[in-house]
Motif scaffolding. Structure first.
Motif, PDB file in Angstrom:
ATOM      1  N   ALA A  37       0.810  -1.220   0.000  1.00 44.59           N
ATOM      2  CA  ALA A  37       0.000   0.000   0.000  1.00 44.59           C
ATOM      3  C   ALA A  37       0.840   1.264   0.000  1.00 44.59           C
ATOM      4  O   ALA A  37       0.337   2.353  -0.302  1.00 44.59           O
ATOM      5  N   LEU A  38       2.128   1.154   0.337  1.00 49.93           N
ATOM      6  CA  LEU A  38       2.958   2.349   0.425  1.00 49.93           C
ATOM      7  C   LEU A  38       3.136   3.021  -0.935  1.00 49.93           C
ATOM      8  O   LEU A  38       3.461   4.212  -0.992  1.00 49.93           O
ATOM      9  N   GLY A 130       9.777   2.519   1.073  1.00 48.77           N
ATOM     10  CA  GLY A 130       8.579   2.752   0.272  1.00 48.77           C
ATOM     11  C   GLY A 130       8.649   2.225  -1.138  1.00 48.77           C
ATOM     12  O   GLY A 130       7.613   1.951  -1.750  1.00 48.77           O
ATOM     13  N   ARG A 131       9.859   2.105  -1.669  1.00 46.94           N
ATOM     14  CA  ARG A 131      10.014   1.494  -2.994  1.00 46.94           C
ATOM     15  C   ARG A 131      11.353   0.781  -3.057  1.00 46.94           C
ATOM     16  O   ARG A 131      12.261   1.055  -2.273  1.00 46.94           O
ATOM     17  N   GLU A 132      11.445  -0.168  -4.005  1.00 47.18           N
ATOM     18  CA  GLU A 132      12.626  -1.018  -4.070  1.00 47.18           C
ATOM     19  C   GLU A 132      13.910  -0.191  -4.088  1.00 47.18           C
ATOM     20  O   GLU A 132      13.987   0.844  -4.753  1.00 47.18           O
ATOM     21  N   ALA A 133      14.884  -0.678  -3.349  1.00 49.92           N
ATOM     22  CA  ALA A 133      16.189  -0.022  -3.301  1.00 49.92           C
ATOM     23  C   ALA A 133      17.260  -1.076  -3.526  1.00 49.92           C
ATOM     24  O   ALA A 133      17.416  -1.993  -2.718  1.00 49.92           O
ATOM     25  N   HIS A 134      17.965  -0.944  -4.635  1.00 46.90           N
ATOM     26  CA  HIS A 134      19.055  -1.867  -4.961  1.00 46.90           C
ATOM     27  C   HIS A 134      20.150  -1.070  -5.642  1.00 46.90           C
ATOM     28  O   HIS A 134      19.908  -0.408  -6.660  1.00 46.90           O
ATOM     29  N   TYR A 135      21.330  -1.111  -5.064  1.00 50.75           N
ATOM     30  CA  TYR A 135      22.474  -0.337  -5.570  1.00 50.75           C
ATOM     31  C   TYR A 135      22.150   1.164  -5.652  1.00 50.75           C
ATOM     32  O   TYR A 135      22.442   1.810  -6.656  1.00 50.75           O
ATOM     33  N   GLU A 143      15.052   8.891  -1.120  1.00 48.11           N
ATOM     34  CA  GLU A 143      13.931   8.832  -2.043  1.00 48.11           C
ATOM     35  C   GLU A 143      13.202   7.488  -1.967  1.00 48.11           C
ATOM     36  O   GLU A 143      12.076   7.358  -2.460  1.00 48.11           O
ATOM     37  N   HIS A 144      13.846   6.504  -1.353  1.00 44.69           N
ATOM     38  CA  HIS A 144      13.265   5.171  -1.235  1.00 44.69           C
ATOM     39  C   HIS A 144      12.602   4.949   0.125  1.00 44.69           C
ATOM     40  O   HIS A 144      12.122   3.846   0.398  1.00 44.69           O
ATOM     41  N   VAL A 145      12.559   5.987   0.948  1.00 42.79           N
ATOM     42  CA  VAL A 145      11.975   5.884   2.283  1.00 42.79           C
ATOM     43  C   VAL A 145      10.552   6.431   2.256  1.00 42.79           C
ATOM     44  O   VAL A 145      10.321   7.574   1.855  1.00 42.79           O
ATOM     45  N   ALA A 146       9.589   5.607   2.684  1.00 43.86           N
ATOM     46  CA  ALA A 146       8.189   6.044   2.750  1.00 43.86           C
ATOM     47  C   ALA A 146       7.919   6.851   4.006  1.00 43.86           C
ATOM     48  O   ALA A 146       7.115   7.790   3.992  1.00 43.86           O
ATOM     49  N   GLY A 147       8.566   6.475   5.102  1.00 47.02           N
ATOM     50  CA  GLY A 147       8.305   7.164   6.354  1.00 47.02           C
ATOM     51  C   GLY A 147       9.088   6.556   7.498  1.00 47.02           C
ATOM     52  O   GLY A 147      10.010   5.745   7.292  1.00 47.02           O
ATOM     53  N   TYR A 148       8.690   6.948   8.705  1.00 45.60           N
ATOM     54  CA  TYR A 148       9.444   6.602   9.905  1.00 45.60           C
ATOM     55  C   TYR A 148       8.470   6.222  11.021  1.00 45.60           C
ATOM     56  O   TYR A 148       7.305   6.621  11.011  1.00 45.60           O
ATOM     57  N   GLN A 232      12.703  -3.988   0.057  1.00 50.70           N
ATOM     58  CA  GLN A 232      11.355  -4.085  -0.479  1.00 50.70           C
ATOM     59  C   GLN A 232      10.420  -3.081   0.204  1.00 50.70           C
ATOM     60  O   GLN A 232      10.602  -2.745   1.378  1.00 50.70           O
ATOM     61  N   PRO A 233       9.357  -2.630  -0.506  1.00 50.24           N
ATOM     62  CA  PRO A 233       8.357  -1.789   0.154  1.00 50.24           C
ATOM     63  C   PRO A 233       7.785  -2.484   1.386  1.00 50.24           C
ATOM     64  O   PRO A 233       7.393  -3.651   1.324  1.00 50.24           O
ATOM     65  N   GLY A 234       7.766  -1.766   2.483  1.00 48.20           N
ATOM     66  CA  GLY A 234       7.297  -2.336   3.737  1.00 48.20           C
ATOM     67  C   GLY A 234       8.384  -2.858   4.633  1.00 48.20           C
ATOM     68  O   GLY A 234       8.140  -3.131   5.822  1.00 48.20           O
TER      69      GLY A 234
END
Length: 279
Positions: A37-38, A130-135, A143-148, A232-234
């Motif tokens: 859902a993120l 919040g969204r995939e982060a690879h390399y 930019e890949h962080v949805a929140g805290y 991964q998201p979540g």
């Protein structure tokens, strides 16, 4: 935005806090606050919380995410905590995991495992991917962080340190991962390295620090981890705890039934847990 899940275990609904701190029912727009859902968070920003149904009596607050693919942790990420642990500050992030079955609500009891004599507390800043982060680079990591969120990385030190194998054994008992009360979206946390963190035990402050004292920043941690795995998201990353854990006290002090922990990260909300014995 401050998002949450409220209701009895297994029947939680999704909510949003309004400007006055009231819970509003968000479930018509977001039935499940989970990793998948993120990706829809941008769509929620156009919603006026005042137009959502007011929840007069939300009751129990659950874990701020319904499902978490991976729960990662960073060890020894505050210099004074490394010192109280009798270890040198690490030259790169120390990574380990918690079982996601340890997730619990921020006000649920912490269950001391059968046979445990060294259950400990750890206030931490939690990072929600919040969204995939690879390399990814340090420059783009946030930019890949949805929140805290606020995290209490509860730990059984004998299982973690005195038994063979990895730390995960001492980190993963049911109730050892209270998260929330809220997932605060990244746009409401302008600087994750400027947050006060604290934990009080039975009314006495035992941990008090600021995320500016972290050895490795959030952006460094996310970039570093992405070199070894695809986030991964979540996914949740608990970013380390400051000095003041029971293991570092002299004499050492560990949780006993009836002890109460109050756990706070500034702007992300406070938790309160009572320690209880396992049945």
């Amino acid at each position: 935005m401050k998002l949450l899940r409220y209701g009895e275990i297994g029947a939680e609904k999704t909510g949003m806090l309004d400007a006055e701190g009231n819970v509003r029912d968000l479930s018509a727009h977001l039935p499940d606050l989970s990793g998948a859902a993120l990706a829809t968070l941008d769509e929620l920003r156009g919603i006026d919380p005042a137009q959502l149904p007011l929840v007069a009596a939300p009751g129990r607050v659950g874990a701020c995410l319904s499902s978490v693919p991976n729960f990662f942790c960073v060890g020894l990420n505050y210099a004074l905590h490394a010192k109280e642990s009798g270890l040198d500050a690490p030259s790169e992030p120390v990574l380990f995991s918690k079982a996601t079955s340890a997730l619990s609500g921020p006000f649920d009891p912490v269950i001391i495992p059968r046979g445990s004599e060294k259950t400990d507390w750890e206030v931490e800043l939690g990072v929600v991917i919040g969204r995939e982060a690879h390399y990814v680079s340090e420059e783009t990591a946030l930019e890949h962080v949805a929140g805290y969120c606020t995290v209490n990385d509860v730990s059984e030190r004998a299982y973690q340190i005195e038994r063979l194998g990895q730390w995960i054994k001492g980190k993963s008992a049911p109730s050892f991962a209270p998260i929330g009360p809220w997932l605060v979206t990244a746009d409401d946390v302008p600087d994750p390295q400027a947050l006060d963190v604290s934990l009080a035990l039975n009314g006495e402050t035992v941990q008090s620090s600021n995320t500016s004292d972290m050895i490795f920043s959030v952006r460094e941690i996310v970039s570093y981890m992405s070199q070894f795995m695809k986030l991964q998201p979540g996914d949740i990353i608990a970013t380390g705890t400051p000095a003041g854990v029971g293991m570092g006290m002299s004499p050492q002090r560990f949780l006993r039934p009836g002890d109460v922990m109050e756990v706070t990260v500034a702007g992300l909300g406070s938790q309160r847990q009572e320690a209880v014995a396992a049945e």
